[in-house]
Design a protein around this motif. Structure first.
Motif, PDB file in Angstrom:
ATOM      1  N   ILE A 169      70.542 -41.981 -33.416  1.00 17.01           N
ATOM      2  CA  ILE A 169      69.739 -41.203 -32.474  1.00 17.01           C
ATOM      3  C   ILE A 169      68.289 -41.664 -32.573  1.00 17.01           C
ATOM      4  CG2 ILE A 169      68.922 -38.877 -31.865  1.00 17.01           C
ATOM      5  CD1 ILE A 169      71.607 -37.863 -33.110  1.00 17.01           C
ATOM      6  N   GLY A 170      67.733 -42.092 -31.436  1.00 16.82           N
ATOM      7  CA  GLY A 170      66.358 -42.579 -31.410  1.00 16.82           C
ATOM      8  C   GLY A 170      65.362 -41.454 -31.181  1.00 16.82           C
ATOM      9  N   ALA A 171      65.685 -40.545 -30.268  1.00 13.20           N
ATOM     10  CA  ALA A 171      64.758 -39.451 -29.943  1.00 13.20           C
ATOM     11  C   ALA A 171      65.516 -38.348 -29.233  1.00 13.20           C
ATOM     12  CB  ALA A 171      63.610 -39.963 -29.066  1.00 13.20           C
ATOM     13  N   ILE A 172      64.978 -37.133 -29.297  1.00  3.29           N
ATOM     14  CA  ILE A 172      65.592 -35.986 -28.620  1.00  3.29           C
ATOM     15  C   ILE A 172      64.532 -35.262 -27.789  1.00  3.29           C
ATOM     16  CG2 ILE A 172      67.373 -35.732 -30.394  1.00  3.29           C
ATOM     17  CD1 ILE A 172      65.834 -33.461 -31.624  1.00  3.29           C
ATOM     18  N   PHE A 173      64.946 -34.754 -26.628  1.00  4.73           N
ATOM     19  CA  PHE A 173      64.004 -34.220 -25.633  1.00  4.73           C
ATOM     20  C   PHE A 173      64.468 -32.863 -25.112  1.00  4.73           C
ATOM     21  CE2 PHE A 173      63.914 -38.819 -25.532  1.00  4.73           C
ATOM     22  CZ  PHE A 173      62.562 -39.121 -25.453  1.00  4.73           C
ATOM     23  N   ASP A 174      63.487 -32.044 -24.728  1.00  5.24           N
ATOM     24  CA  ASP A 174      63.810 -30.781 -24.066  1.00  5.24           C
ATOM     25  C   ASP A 174      62.650 -30.410 -23.141  1.00  5.24           C
ATOM     26  OD1 ASP A 174      66.172 -28.548 -24.842  1.00  5.24           O
ATOM     27  OD2 ASP A 174      64.453 -27.729 -23.777  1.00  5.24           O
ATOM     28  N   VAL A 175      62.879 -29.410 -22.308  1.00  3.40           N
ATOM     29  CA  VAL A 175      61.813 -28.924 -21.405  1.00  3.40           C
ATOM     30  C   VAL A 175      61.168 -27.643 -21.929  1.00  3.40           C
ATOM     31  CG1 VAL A 175      62.742 -29.881 -19.261  1.00  3.40           C
ATOM     32  CG2 VAL A 175      63.523 -27.625 -20.030  1.00  3.40           C
ATOM     33  N   ASN A 176      61.797 -27.014 -22.913  1.00  2.22           N
ATOM     34  CA  ASN A 176      61.356 -25.695 -23.380  1.00  2.22           C
ATOM     35  C   ASN A 176      60.170 -25.813 -24.339  1.00  2.22           C
ATOM     36  OD1 ASN A 176      61.047 -23.194 -24.527  1.00  2.22           O
ATOM     37  ND2 ASN A 176      63.201 -22.955 -25.134  1.00  2.22           N
ATOM     38  N   PRO A 177      58.969 -25.337 -23.914  1.00  2.15           N
ATOM     39  CA  PRO A 177      57.778 -25.471 -24.765  1.00  2.15           C
ATOM     40  C   PRO A 177      57.927 -24.760 -26.113  1.00  2.15           C
ATOM     41  CG  PRO A 177      57.315 -24.076 -22.828  1.00  2.15           C
ATOM     42  CD  PRO A 177      58.680 -24.666 -22.631  1.00  2.15           C
ATOM     43  N   ASP A 178      58.818 -23.766 -26.189  1.00  5.71           N
ATOM     44  CA  ASP A 178      58.999 -23.028 -27.450  1.00  5.71           C
ATOM     45  C   ASP A 178      59.636 -23.881 -28.545  1.00  5.71           C
ATOM     46  OD1 ASP A 178      57.985 -20.851 -26.162  1.00  5.71           O
ATOM     47  OD2 ASP A 178      59.926 -19.858 -25.861  1.00  5.71           O
ATOM     48  N   ILE A 179      60.410 -24.896 -28.142  1.00  7.65           N
ATOM     49  CA  ILE A 179      61.078 -25.706 -29.178  1.00  7.65           C
ATOM     50  C   ILE A 179      60.519 -27.123 -29.273  1.00  7.65           C
ATOM     51  CG2 ILE A 179      63.226 -24.341 -29.090  1.00  7.65           C
ATOM     52  CD1 ILE A 179      64.509 -26.703 -27.546  1.00  7.65           C
ATOM     53  N   ILE A 180      59.752 -27.572 -28.251  1.00  8.07           N
ATOM     54  CA  ILE A 180      59.138 -28.900 -28.331  1.00  8.07           C
ATOM     55  C   ILE A 180      58.206 -28.931 -29.546  1.00  8.07           C
ATOM     56  CG2 ILE A 180      57.466 -30.446 -27.196  1.00  8.07           C
ATOM     57  CD1 ILE A 180      58.709 -29.469 -24.501  1.00  8.07           C
ATOM     58  N   GLY A 181      58.322 -29.988 -30.351  1.00  7.58           N
ATOM     59  CA  GLY A 181      57.508 -30.100 -31.561  1.00  7.58           C
ATOM     60  C   GLY A 181      58.224 -29.600 -32.807  1.00  7.58           C
ATOM     61  N   THR A 182      59.334 -28.852 -32.622  1.00  9.48           N
ATOM     62  CA  THR A 182      60.113 -28.414 -33.791  1.00  9.48           C
ATOM     63  C   THR A 182      61.133 -29.497 -34.145  1.00  9.48           C
ATOM     64  OG1 THR A 182      61.807 -27.275 -32.483  1.00  9.48           O
ATOM     65  CG2 THR A 182      59.852 -25.987 -33.095  1.00  9.48           C
ATOM     66  N   ASN A 183      61.734 -29.375 -35.329  1.00  7.08           N
ATOM     67  CA  ASN A 183      62.628 -30.428 -35.814  1.00  7.08           C
ATOM     68  C   ASN A 183      64.111 -30.053 -35.744  1.00  7.08           C
ATOM     69  OD1 ASN A 183      60.507 -32.078 -36.397  1.00  7.08           O
ATOM     70  ND2 ASN A 183      60.459 -31.604 -38.593  1.00  7.08           N
ATOM     71  N   VAL A 184      64.927 -31.068 -35.474  1.00 11.21           N
ATOM     72  CA  VAL A 184      66.381 -30.960 -35.625  1.00 11.21           C
ATOM     73  C   VAL A 184      66.762 -32.110 -36.553  1.00 11.21           C
ATOM     74  CG1 VAL A 184      68.619 -31.039 -34.493  1.00 11.21           C
ATOM     75  CG2 VAL A 184      66.673 -30.002 -33.316  1.00 11.21           C
TER      76      VAL A 184
END
Lengths: 215, 215
Positions: A115-130
């Motif tokens: 996995i190179g990168a993961i993306f979302d549109v939800n500002p509440d989870i952008i910047g958090t880690n998986v």
């Protein structure tokens, strides 16, 4: 492993069964079983010996009369056919429960998929880690695709926006799309795509509950 | 709707396509389109008019020469064939990311499917809520099955223990199992089962990336 054969003429139904062969052969390997007859393999997999031979003959018969199949060799041959001897870079778009489940699945592979990168549109989870990945804003997807070679884009978004994400992936040069959104995406002919339509599978099950089993 | 026909002789491939028809017909209904020809439907779905007619003739031709198909009537007929006019009680075993994703999917249905209870083995999450459901200890599954009529058991556990859960579901009298664990479960012939093998689908995609597309 270099494959000079043309696999394009093999029916999609046979291709679909190869990962299943791979699972059964892995089980046999784990149990220390070195060779298996088409009869025994068919018994395990719930089909006839002749179906097994017919499937595997598509790729050039790997079996030997009176010996059967060498489990390790057949397993590696199937890996080669599926293209699992290489490494593929993936991105995931949509980091809800399903995206996280897929992230876990893919992370369990040692070398075939990264996995190179993961993306979302939800500002509440952008910047958090998986795991070791930080969720990026989906607006960064085009830049990521132009700066990195990405082989597979995984769409684990809802229906809305899924086609738009597919377009970004295609324009960004991915080789294939693994789609979990509940629609059939439109992509150019040269882009490989497989879809996991979860609801379709539940409705299919419902039919068999009402009309007898599918075994 | 009462179906007197015997659908058992219809090929699994046709059954598998019915949910896809349902999706396309739902789209047309949402757009306010009242009738559709086999040609137009084939164009949308990426197949020939004759394939559409052949599929739908399996259930008694619903189309009329020169008129095509009535979208609403065909859609309801397919719901009837799939058995979606009834309500099904479900349990989910395994409330990780995948179980939660499936919980969301199923909860989006209004009347066809109702989740009765959800189970896990992890003491850290037992007693916590997912939507309106409290996660129960999997040891309570047999009691739940004997006290409630459950139509479908959903297995979203890992490979380990999945067969054991399937045995509990079968002994508890479920009609069908929807399996997400990466193995082929052994169940008695009268139990309907469909499996979503996520990794199989990724490996299939990998083949097509290497060997040309599957369209």
């Amino acid at each position: 492993m270099n494959h000079l054969k043309d696999y394009n003429r093999i029916s999609p139904a046979v291709i679909k069964r190869l990962p299943r062969y791979k699972r059964y052969l892995s089980d046999l390997r784990k149990k220390g079983i070195e060779r298996v007859s088409s009869g025994k393999l068919g018994e395990l997999m719930g089909c006839t010996a002749s179906q097994i031979r017919q499937d595997l003959n598509n790729f050039g018969g790997f079996g030997q009369q009176g010996y059967g199949y060498n489990v390790a060799a057949l397993s590696e041959e199937i890996d080669g056919i599926l293209g699992l001897a290489k490494n593929y870079k993936l991105v995931i778009i949509g980091v809800g429960n399903l995206g996280r489940a897929v992230h876990n699945y893919v992370s369990a592979y040692n070398k075939e998929y990264t996995i190179g990168a993961i993306f979302d549109v939800n500002p509440d989870i952008i910047g958090t880690n998986v795991g070791t990945h930080t969720i990026l804003d989906v607006s960064q997807l085009p830049a990521h695709l132009s700066e990195n070679k990405v082989d597979i884009g995984i769409i684990t978004t809802t229906l809305d926006g899924a086609q738009e994400i597919a377009n970004l992936l295609v324009n960004g040069g991915v080789g294939g799309i693994w789609n979990f959104a509940p629609l059939d995406l439109e992509v150019p002919e040269e882009i490989a795509i497989t879809s996991v339509h979860i609801s379709d599978s539940l409705q299919e099950l419902t039919f068999y509950i009402n009309n007898g089993n599918n075994l």
